[in-house]
Scaffold this motif. Sequence first.
Motif, PDB file in Angstrom:
ATOM      1  N   ASN A  45       0.834  -1.208   0.000  1.00 25.59           N
ATOM      2  CA  ASN A  45       0.000   0.000   0.000  1.00 25.59           C
ATOM      3  C   ASN A  45       0.867   1.256   0.000  1.00 25.59           C
ATOM      4  N   GLY A  46       1.954   1.245   0.774  1.00 20.85           N
ATOM      5  CA  GLY A  46       2.858   2.396   0.807  1.00 20.85           C
ATOM      6  C   GLY A  46       3.555   2.607  -0.527  1.00 20.85           C
ATOM      7  N   ILE A  47       3.981   1.520  -1.156  1.00 15.99           N
ATOM      8  CA  ILE A  47       4.646   1.615  -2.460  1.00 15.99           C
ATOM      9  C   ILE A  47       3.688   2.188  -3.498  1.00 15.99           C
ATOM     10  N   VAL A  48       2.474   1.661  -3.531  1.00 17.76           N
ATOM     11  CA  VAL A  48       1.484   2.142  -4.500  1.00 17.76           C
ATOM     12  C   VAL A  48       1.177   3.620  -4.247  1.00 17.76           C
ATOM     13  N   ARG A  49       0.977   3.978  -2.979  1.00 15.21           N
ATOM     14  CA  ARG A  49       0.695   5.375  -2.632  1.00 15.21           C
ATOM     15  C   ARG A  49       1.837   6.288  -3.083  1.00 15.21           C
ATOM     16  N   ASP A  50       3.085   5.899  -2.737  1.00 13.55           N
ATOM     17  CA  ASP A  50       4.231   6.739  -3.073  1.00 13.55           C
ATOM     18  C   ASP A  50       4.462   6.812  -4.575  1.00 13.55           C
ATOM     19  N   LEU A  51       4.274   5.705  -5.283  1.00 14.71           N
ATOM     20  CA  LEU A  51       4.430   5.722  -6.738  1.00 14.71           C
ATOM     21  C   LEU A  51       3.360   6.597  -7.380  1.00 14.71           C
ATOM     22  N   ARG A  52       2.113   6.494  -6.874  1.00 13.71           N
ATOM     23  CA  ARG A  52       1.020   7.321  -7.404  1.00 13.71           C
ATOM     24  C   ARG A  52       1.338   8.803  -7.194  1.00 13.71           C
ATOM     25  N   ASN A  53       1.790   9.152  -5.978  1.00 14.20           N
ATOM     26  CA  ASN A  53       2.123  10.561  -5.688  1.00 14.20           C
ATOM     27  C   ASN A  53       3.252  11.052  -6.584  1.00 14.20           C
ATOM     28  N   SER A  54       4.317  10.279  -6.725  1.00 11.99           N
ATOM     29  CA  SER A  54       5.440  10.734  -7.557  1.00 11.99           C
ATOM     30  C   SER A  54       5.039  10.793  -9.029  1.00 11.99           C
ATOM     31  N   ALA A  55       4.178   9.874  -9.468  1.00  9.43           N
ATOM     32  CA  ALA A  55       3.714   9.919 -10.858  1.00  9.43           C
ATOM     33  C   ALA A  55       2.830  11.146 -11.092  1.00  9.43           C
ATOM     34  N   GLN A  56       2.000  11.474 -10.111  1.00 11.80           N
ATOM     35  CA  GLN A  56       1.161  12.669 -10.247  1.00 11.80           C
ATOM     36  C   GLN A  56       2.024  13.936 -10.274  1.00 11.80           C
ATOM     37  N   GLN A  57       3.061  13.978  -9.448  1.00  8.74           N
ATOM     38  CA  GLN A  57       3.985  15.123  -9.476  1.00  8.74           C
ATOM     39  C   GLN A  57       4.699  15.181 -10.825  1.00  8.74           C
ATOM     40  N   GLY A  58       5.115  14.035 -11.325  1.00 12.22           N
ATOM     41  CA  GLY A  58       5.762  13.988 -12.633  1.00 12.22           C
ATOM     42  C   GLY A  58       4.838  14.451 -13.730  1.00 12.22           C
ATOM     43  N   MET A  59       3.575  14.104 -13.644  1.00 13.94           N
ATOM     44  CA  MET A  59       2.598  14.539 -14.649  1.00 13.94           C
ATOM     45  C   MET A  59       2.421  16.056 -14.596  1.00 13.94           C
ATOM     46  N   ARG A  60       2.469  16.637 -13.402  1.00 15.06           N
ATOM     47  CA  ARG A  60       2.355  18.097 -13.299  1.00 15.06           C
ATOM     48  C   ARG A  60       3.542  18.772 -13.986  1.00 15.06           C
ATOM     49  N   ARG A  61       4.706  18.152 -13.904  1.00 17.87           N
ATOM     50  CA  ARG A  61       5.872  18.723 -14.589  1.00 17.87           C
ATOM     51  C   ARG A  61       5.790  18.503 -16.095  1.00 17.87           C
ATOM     52  N   LEU A  62       5.275  17.352 -16.504  1.00 23.60           N
ATOM     53  CA  LEU A  62       5.170  17.033 -17.934  1.00 23.60           C
ATOM     54  C   LEU A  62       4.071  17.854 -18.610  1.00 23.60           C
ATOM     55  N   ALA A  63       2.962  17.952 -17.950  1.00 23.51           N
ATOM     56  CA  ALA A  63       1.812  18.657 -18.548  1.00 23.51           C
ATOM     57  C   ALA A  63       1.204  19.536 -17.479  1.00 23.51           C
ATOM     58  N   PRO A  64       1.725  20.768 -17.337  1.00 25.90           N
ATOM     59  CA  PRO A  64       1.164  21.669 -16.323  1.00 25.90           C
ATOM     60  C   PRO A  64      -0.311  21.927 -16.628  1.00 25.90           C
ATOM     61  N   PRO A  65      -1.060  22.210 -15.566  1.00 25.52           N
ATOM     62  CA  PRO A  65      -2.491  22.502 -15.787  1.00 25.52           C
ATOM     63  C   PRO A  65      -2.650  23.641 -16.794  1.00 25.52           C
ATOM     64  N   ALA A  66      -3.688  23.612 -17.581  1.00 24.57           N
ATOM     65  CA  ALA A  66      -3.947  24.581 -18.644  1.00 24.57           C
ATOM     66  C   ALA A  66      -4.056  26.005 -18.091  1.00 24.57           C
ATOM     67  N   GLU A  67      -4.639  26.185 -16.919  1.00 20.64           N
ATOM     68  CA  GLU A  67      -4.807  27.510 -16.344  1.00 20.64           C
ATOM     69  C   GLU A  67      -3.455  28.143 -16.014  1.00 20.64           C
ATOM     70  N   ALA A  68      -2.541  27.333 -15.491  1.00 24.06           N
ATOM     71  CA  ALA A  68      -1.239  27.860 -15.092  1.00 24.06           C
ATOM     72  C   ALA A  68      -0.448  28.295 -16.303  1.00 24.06           C
ATOM     73  N   SER A  69      -0.504  27.592 -17.425  1.00 23.09           N
ATOM     74  CA  SER A  69       0.271  27.967 -18.600  1.00 23.09           C
ATOM     75  C   SER A  69      -0.362  29.148 -19.318  1.00 23.09           C
ATOM     76  N   SER A  70      -1.688  29.342 -19.246  1.00 21.84           N
ATOM     77  CA  SER A  70      -2.303  30.481 -19.914  1.00 21.84           C
ATOM     78  C   SER A  70      -2.144  31.760 -19.114  1.00 21.84           C
ATOM     79  N   ALA A  71      -1.933  31.658 -17.795  1.00 23.17           N
ATOM     80  CA  ALA A  71      -1.740  32.818 -16.939  1.00 23.17           C
ATOM     81  C   ALA A  71      -0.336  33.429 -17.137  1.00 23.17           C
ATOM     82  N   GLN A  72       0.595  32.690 -17.635  1.00 27.77           N
ATOM     83  CA  GLN A  72       1.967  33.190 -17.793  1.00 27.77           C
ATOM     84  C   GLN A  72       2.080  33.984 -19.010  1.00 27.77           C
TER      85      GLN A  72
END
Length: 173
Positions: A146-173
């Motif tokens: 459960n800890g491995i899955v949780r930590d992998l999910r969190n790091s993958a979600q953080q990686g996705m934010r770096r790969l594809a920032p939310p649309a609102e954040a990129s249009s505000a810049q």
Amino acid sequence: MVSTSLRRGMLPIAAAVLWFATPAMAQDISPAHLAAAREAVDAIDATEQFDQILLNAATQIKAELIVNNPNLQNEISNMVDENALALAPRRGDLENEVARIYAKLFTEQELREIGQFYQSEAGRKLISQGPAASRDMMQAADVWSNGIVRDLRNSAQQGMRRLAPPAEASSAQ
């Protein structure tokens, strides 16, 4: 081409050949090898899990018969118990078969070593404490998993934010 009915007729013959060939192969096991296997099987309590089969069958059969003949409850119970006791010696057949299985998988020397270990204090403790250790191990593996899955999910979600920032954040810049 062989007809379907002929092929179907050959299946029972092939099964019979395999059935009768099995004891011949089992005879390749020396008496000393089989004795070592019996010793190992006894030492590891390999067939202990089957101890309740006859008792459970007797209980179930009594219940089935008594439902239809409640007035014969005592007689049915005694009759089934007598029949079960008559079948009890067949437990040795299972012991022999399990010993043959082990003899096919392990050398005579390996079986002697297995038997010696499991007859030792440490081996007996492993048998008695093994189920608790396995249960605790599975619980620890669940927590870890459960800890491995949780930590992998969190790091993958953080990686996705770096790969594809939310649309609102990129249009505000």
